[in-house]
Design a protein around this motif. Sequence first.
Motif, PDB file in Angstrom:
ATOM      1  N   GLY A  28       0.886  -1.285   0.094  1.00  0.00           N
ATOM      2  CA  GLY A  28      -0.050  -0.097   0.260  1.00  0.00           C
ATOM      3  C   GLY A  28       0.758   1.152   0.101  1.00  0.00           C
ATOM      4  N   SER A  29       2.074   1.305   0.519  1.00  0.00           N
ATOM      5  CA  SER A  29       2.931   2.435   0.909  1.00  0.00           C
ATOM      6  C   SER A  29       3.514   2.725  -0.507  1.00  0.00           C
ATOM      7  CB  SER A  29       4.112   2.177   1.759  1.00  0.00           C
ATOM      8  OG  SER A  29       4.821   0.872   1.238  1.00  0.00           O
ATOM      9  N   GLU A  30       3.394   1.859  -1.602  1.00  0.00           N
ATOM     10  CA  GLU A  30       3.951   2.311  -3.100  1.00  0.00           C
ATOM     11  C   GLU A  30       2.952   2.637  -3.764  1.00  0.00           C
ATOM     12  OE1 GLU A  30       6.150  -1.183  -4.027  1.00  0.00           O
ATOM     13  OE2 GLU A  30       7.775  -0.778  -2.403  1.00  0.00           O
ATOM     14  N   ILE A  31       1.524   2.532  -3.430  1.00  0.00           N
ATOM     15  CA  ILE A  31       0.301   3.232  -4.488  1.00  0.00           C
ATOM     16  C   ILE A  31       0.187   4.541  -4.267  1.00  0.00           C
ATOM     17  CG2 ILE A  31      -2.152   2.603  -4.684  1.00  0.00           C
ATOM     18  CD1 ILE A  31      -1.774   0.046  -3.292  1.00  0.00           C
ATOM     19  N   ASP A  32       0.331   5.183  -5.546  1.00  0.00           N
ATOM     20  CA  ASP A  32       0.030   6.557  -5.606  1.00  0.00           C
ATOM     21  C   ASP A  32      -1.501   6.926  -5.580  1.00  0.00           C
ATOM     22  OD1 ASP A  32       2.664   7.433  -5.059  1.00  0.00           O
ATOM     23  OD2 ASP A  32       3.234   6.947  -7.058  1.00  0.00           O
ATOM     24  N   ASP A  33      -1.812   6.003  -6.569  1.00  0.00           N
ATOM     25  CA  ASP A  33      -3.399   6.392  -7.116  1.00  0.00           C
ATOM     26  C   ASP A  33      -4.050   5.070  -7.057  1.00  0.00           C
ATOM     27  OD1 ASP A  33      -5.677   6.566  -8.660  1.00  0.00           O
ATOM     28  OD2 ASP A  33      -4.823   7.741 -10.126  1.00  0.00           O
ATOM     29  N   TRP A  34      -5.090   5.328  -5.552  1.00  0.00           N
ATOM     30  CA  TRP A  34      -5.823   4.236  -5.211  1.00  0.00           C
ATOM     31  C   TRP A  34      -6.589   3.575  -6.336  1.00  0.00           C
ATOM     32  CZ3 TRP A  34      -5.051   0.493  -1.376  1.00  0.00           C
ATOM     33  CH2 TRP A  34      -3.922   0.899  -0.583  1.00  0.00           C
ATOM     34  N   ASP A  35      -7.564   4.575  -6.810  1.00  0.00           N
ATOM     35  CA  ASP A  35      -8.425   4.485  -7.701  1.00  0.00           C
ATOM     36  C   ASP A  35      -8.011   3.357  -9.015  1.00  0.00           C
ATOM     37  OD1 ASP A  35     -10.849   5.085  -6.917  1.00  0.00           O
ATOM     38  OD2 ASP A  35     -10.603   7.224  -7.740  1.00  0.00           O
TER      39      ASP A  35
END
Length: 323
Positions: A28-35
């Motif tokens: 999760g810490s590497e996700i910029d755009d959750w959508d």
Amino acid sequence: MKPELLLIGGATPRTMDALEKICTVHRGSEIDDWDQFLDRHADAIQAVATNGHDGLPSEIMARLPNLKVISCYGVGYDAIDAKTAASRGIIVTHTPNVLNNDVANTAIMLLLAVSRRLVRDDAYVRAGKWSGFGSAPLTQSIEGKPVGILGMGRIGETIARKLKAFDCDISYHSRSAKPHLPYTYYDKLADMAKAVDYLIAITPGGSETRHIVNREVIDALGPQGTLINIARGSVVDEPELVKALSDGRLGAAGLDVFEYEPDVPKQLFTMDNVVLLPHVGSATEETRQAMGDLMVENIVRYFTEGKVTSPVPECSALAAGGG
Ligand code: NAP
């Protein structure tokens, strides 16, 4: 094919290695755009590994249609909607018992640090005041004192057992009385607060316990009383606590947890009758490793045996195959 897992929050290399042996891990810490991430991966994610602080936001859980297990690193899981998870057939697990001793030790460390003004006196020595002004002012003993424990569960019981070494007179308030325990039960928290010198909060957080330590309870504890909060920040009405300490209506406090972590009310910073910790109740290498191992064990067992080791109560029937 390995099942896909979403990791929320950090993980030690040991935990990461163990998770990656059995799952494909999305950090999760590497996700910029959750959508965008959820559009692409939501259908494939079957597991979430998280912690008690970050939990699993309800809007993310709602977008994971094939989620089967949420493994929480920590015993408190108020940041996960376990009832909704159970209703969807998702098993939530946590890490009880392995942290009892260190969290209880932190409670007792705070109790002693506050009553003996450890931090104030340490500052006194460092500032060179000992040689300039002589001995520091006297402090309070905890020996034989009445101590009330709010929440007589796994950790509350451990605290009570350890406090017996100080001959403390233990009472407690929880939802139900525990007739097998040799301590005095109060069914009203304010009554217990009136009867004790030290009140230790160690309940779960969440809506049921929100601000259970309110102005009435704080005033019942009074100017000679000390509040230790090792539970969750939400358990204490924080503005009321700050006001009571500022006005001298409460004697002292030892706080490991806060309502809006990591934000701590600045008024507390200058009070030498207050000891502040950055939510480190279980934060020893030994206990954190045991918690990490149990968090992983729940996921490994789920995918290899269809079972888990430590489901939360809302999911225990589901975990036992009871639906
Ligand atoms: P536990 O065994 O489930 O015990 C919880 C206790 O709280 C039980 O005695 C329960 O009463 C009582 N309780 C629950 N709701 C209550 C309410 N509305 N009013 C009064 N009492 C209530 O849990 P545990 O393993 O001891 O852990 C307790 C909590 O400590 C965790 O949920 C977490 O929030 C906190 N914690 C903090 C840290 C830290 O780092 N500071 C670390 C670990 C845990 P009954 O027995 O009557 O059900």
